[in-house]
Enzyme design. Structure first.
Site, PDB file in Angstrom:
ATOM      1  N   ASP A   1       0.819  -1.215   0.000  1.00  0.00           N
ATOM      2  CA  ASP A   1       0.000   0.000   0.000  1.00  0.00           C
ATOM      3  C   ASP A   1       0.852   1.264   0.000  1.00  0.00           C
ATOM      4  OD1 ASP A   1       0.896  -0.422   2.626  1.00  0.00           O
ATOM      5  OD2 ASP A   1      -1.052  -1.130   3.296  1.00  0.00           O
TER       6      ASP A   1
ATOM      7  N   ASN B   1      -7.883  -3.138  13.976  1.00  0.00           N
ATOM      8  CA  ASN B   1      -9.254  -3.422  13.520  1.00  0.00           C
ATOM      9  C   ASN B   1      -9.303  -4.628  12.572  1.00  0.00           C
ATOM     10  OD1 ASN B   1      -8.084  -2.436  11.231  1.00  0.00           O
ATOM     11  ND2 ASN B   1      -9.538  -0.781  10.877  1.00  0.00           N
TER      12      ASN B   1
ATOM     13  N   HIS C   1      -7.410  -4.995   9.844  1.00  0.00           N
ATOM     14  CA  HIS C   1      -7.084  -4.751   8.426  1.00  0.00           C
ATOM     15  C   HIS C   1      -5.789  -5.452   8.042  1.00  0.00           C
ATOM     16  CE1 HIS C   1      -4.862  -0.660   9.319  1.00  0.00           C
ATOM     17  NE2 HIS C   1      -3.992  -1.637   9.281  1.00  0.00           N
TER      18      HIS C   1
ATOM     19  N   GLU D   1      -9.780  -2.143   4.901  1.00  0.00           N
ATOM     20  CA  GLU D   1     -10.462  -1.834   6.150  1.00  0.00           C
ATOM     21  C   GLU D   1     -11.731  -2.691   6.274  1.00  0.00           C
ATOM     22  OE1 GLU D   1      -8.748  -0.301   8.136  1.00  0.00           O
ATOM     23  OE2 GLU D   1      -8.057   1.669   7.520  1.00  0.00           O
TER      24      GLU D   1
HETATM   25  C1  F6R Z   1       1.364  -1.360   6.158  1.00  0.00           C
HETATM   26  C2  F6R Z   1       0.096  -2.101   6.226  1.00  0.00           C
HETATM   27  C3  F6R Z   1      -0.723  -2.141   7.462  1.00  0.00           C
HETATM   28  C4  F6R Z   1       0.106  -2.442   8.730  1.00  0.00           C
HETATM   29  C5  F6R Z   1      -0.783  -2.432   9.977  1.00  0.00           C
HETATM   30  C6  F6R Z   1       0.018  -2.672  11.231  1.00  0.00           C
HETATM   31  O1  F6R Z   1       1.953  -1.459   4.877  1.00  0.00           O
HETATM   32  O2  F6R Z   1      -0.289  -2.661   5.243  1.00  0.00           O
HETATM   33  O3  F6R Z   1      -1.719  -3.111   7.313  1.00  0.00           O
HETATM   34  O4  F6R Z   1       0.723  -3.681   8.574  1.00  0.00           O
HETATM   35  O5  F6R Z   1      -1.462  -1.221  10.067  1.00  0.00           O
HETATM   36  O6  F6R Z   1       0.885  -1.591  11.420  1.00  0.00           O
HETATM   37  P1  F6R Z   1       2.035  -1.634  12.534  1.00  0.00           P
HETATM   38  O7  F6R Z   1       3.017  -2.646  12.061  1.00  0.00           O
HETATM   39  O8  F6R Z   1       2.618  -0.248  12.517  1.00  0.00           O
HETATM   40  O9  F6R Z   1       1.385  -2.011  13.803  1.00  0.00           O
END
Ligand code: F6R
Length: 233
Positions: free
Chosen positions: A67, A128, A130, A135
């Site tokens: 992303d 959440n 994701h 989402e």
């Molecule tokens: C980032 C991504 C997100 C993160 C998720 C956890 O490229 O795709 O899904 O993996 O938000 O983020 P952290 O690792 O910062 O807890």
């Protein structure tokens, strides 16, 4: 889904790095799917160390990031382009022209397929549920697209910005279908904050669009890699 629990996130990250290093060692043309955020940083550090130690070349490896914020300049320090350069790409011999990020001016899913598909996809998980920026509400057949970030994601990611207002409200993300097409998926989850979401995932038996990570139960080769903090109460 296979579960692996390690005493520390360092050991867990070393295991994840070994999966990648072994793959690249056996196939110079490996295609990797990469995540950003706090969770994979240690894995990237370990990949850098091991690539030096074992003299593993990434010159022919291709990478597809999950992303990127929309809209953000790729030179902006908060962009995922910048993150990847800082944490991995500038420290191994990968060619930047072989590193791809999703954008609206290309068919990312077709591009991934044209390069042979993703061999190993690294994922983190949002509080959440994701994966990527799929989402809650994302459908199982979703492809790479623009997605409005959940308020909880904006709040969680504001730790990287001066204020919550600065966090972009949209991102371009691989879809759930895009992720499920990867040959192997490795989901990393570290720290107490992830305990609840990890256990929700481990207790999942079927896809629920309100909990996007639940899609992983449909994939034949998923490893969930936890440290003790994210697994034990
Ligand atoms: C980032 C991504 C997100 C993160 C998720 C956890 O490229 O795709 O899904 O993996 O938000 O983020 P952290 O690792 O910062 O807890």
């Amino acid at each position: 889904m296979k579960l692996k629990i390690f005493d520390t996130k360092e050991l867990a990250s070393e295991y994840a790095a070994d999966l990648i290093i072994d793959k690249v060692k056996n196939n110079k043309n490996t295609v990797l799917g990469l995540a950003t955020g706090s969770t994979p940083i240690q894995t990237y550090k370990s990949i850098i160390e091991k690539s030096k130690l074992y003299d593993i070349s990434f010159a022919k490896v291709k990478t597809f990031n999950l992303d990127e914020y929309h809209v953000i300049d790729k030179y902006n320090e908060q962009s995922y382009h910048y993150f990847m350069k800082e944490n991995l790409f500038s420290k191994i011999d990968i060619k930047l022209e072989n590193t791809y990020f999703p954008s609206l001016d290309q068919n990312y899913d077709e591009l991934i397929e044209s390069k042979g598909g993703i061999d190993i996809q690294i994922l983190g998980i949002g509080l959440n549920g994701h994966i990527g920026f799929n989402e809650p509400g994302s459908s199982l057949d979703s492809k790479t697209r623009k997605e409005k970030l959940d308020q909880s994601t904006i709040t969680a990611n504001s730790r990287f910005f001066n204020s919550e207002n600065e966090v972009p409200k949209f991102a371009i993300t691989m879809g759930i279908d895009t992720i499920l097409k990867s040959k192997k998926i490795v989901l990393l989850a570290f720290g107490k904050a992830k305990y609840k979401v990890v256990h929700k995932l481990l207790n999942t038996t079927k896809f629920d669009s309100n909990f996007p990570a639940s899609a992983l139960v449909l994939h034949p080769d998923v490893e969930i890699i936890c440290d003790k903090e994210s697994y034990e109460k």
